[in-house]
Design an enzyme around this catalytic site. Structure first.
Site, short mmCIF file in Angstrom:
data_model
loop_
_atom_site.label_atom_id
_atom_site.label_comp_id
_atom_site.label_asym_id
_atom_site.label_seq_id
_atom_site.Cartn_x
_atom_site.Cartn_y
_atom_site.Cartn_z
N ASN A 75 48.11 53.27 37.73
CA ASN A 75 47.26 54.08 38.60
C ASN A 75 46.18 53.22 39.25
OD1 ASN A 75 46.30 54.06 35.81
ND2 ASN A 75 44.78 55.61 36.38
N VAL A 76 45.80 53.61 40.46
CA VAL A 76 44.78 52.91 41.24
C VAL A 76 43.82 53.97 41.77
CG1 VAL A 76 44.32 51.41 43.22
CG2 VAL A 76 46.45 51.12 41.91
N GLU A 77 42.59 53.98 41.24
CA GLU A 77 41.61 54.97 41.65
C GLU A 77 40.81 54.49 42.86
OE1 GLU A 77 40.84 57.13 37.36
OE2 GLU A 77 39.27 55.83 38.13
N ALA A 126 36.78 55.40 44.91
CA ALA A 126 35.51 56.11 44.81
C ALA A 126 35.60 57.50 45.44
CB ALA A 126 34.40 55.30 45.47
N TYR A 133 37.69 60.23 45.17
CA TYR A 133 38.71 60.57 44.18
C TYR A 133 40.08 60.97 44.71
CZ TYR A 133 34.86 60.40 40.80
OH TYR A 133 33.80 60.01 40.03
N GLU A 184 52.92 56.81 38.80
CA GLU A 184 54.29 57.16 39.15
C GLU A 184 54.55 56.92 40.64
OE1 GLU A 184 52.92 60.09 35.91
OE2 GLU A 184 52.04 58.99 37.58
N CYS A 186 51.52 64.46 36.94
CA CYS A 186 50.82 65.58 37.59
C CYS A 186 51.76 66.26 38.57
CB CYS A 186 49.56 65.07 38.30
SG CYS A 186 49.88 64.12 39.81
N CYS A 235 52.84 64.11 41.57
CA CYS A 235 53.81 63.09 41.17
C CYS A 235 55.18 63.70 40.92
CB CYS A 235 53.33 62.32 39.95
SG CYS A 235 52.01 61.17 40.36
#
Length: 164
Positions: free
Chosen positions: A69-71, A73, A75, A82, A114, A117
């Site tokens: 996963n790559v977040e 700022a 969101y 996935e 989720c 995904c």
């Protein structure tokens, strides 16, 4: 009320053997998917949630593609493991049917993909494809995509007759 889901131990050889038989994968593939999904968590960029997710995808030619996963700022702009993994596989030329996807998190019990995904997986994978979900203890749940996304909408629903 949702049916109870069995959490299985990857340390129990009977559980793993039954899973491999049921989903037509080898013990080596199962172990590689688990290890590579767990390893992929180490490169997750998640400074806001600290919720690491790693993913490993078994391609039609038995290659394994990984992602995390790559977040962001902002969101909603973040990308789940996935979708990173499948996008990477597709852009690397893996266009055949994918065989298995594995997801690993740092929580227990295992977390499922989720909703977004699940729909993304649906675009590229057969409804019968197994999804292995591993927790922090390497215990796991396995379900088919059709179990996680019943009554799904997929590419075949958008076929346009171009014959005229």
């Amino acid at each position: 009320m949702a049916p109870a889901i069995d959490v299985l131990s990857s340390k129990n050889s009977d559980h793993v053997a039954a899973t491999c038989k049921d989903y037509n994968i080898s013990l080596g593939q199962f172990e590689d998917l688990r290890a590579r999904a767990v390893e992929a968590k180490s490169v997750a960029y998640c400074p806001y949630s600290n919720f690491r997710v790693g993913c490993a995808l078994l391609t039609a030619d038995d290659s394994i593609v990984t992602g995390a996963n790559v977040e962001n700022a902002s969101y909603p702009v973040g990308t789940c493991a996935e979708r990173v993994t499948i996008g990477k596989a597709v852009t690397e030329g893996h266009r055949g049917k994918f065989k298995v996807i594995a997801v690993a998190t740092d929580i227990s019990p295992p977390a499922s993909p989720c909703g977004m995904c699940r729909q993304f997986i649906r675009e590229f994978c057969d409804l019968t494809m197994p999804i292995l979900m591993f927790d922090k203890n390497h215990d796991y749940v396995v379900l088919r995509l059709e179990d996680l996304l019943p009554l799904s909408f997929g590419p075949e629903h958008l076929q346009i007759d171009r014959g005229s």
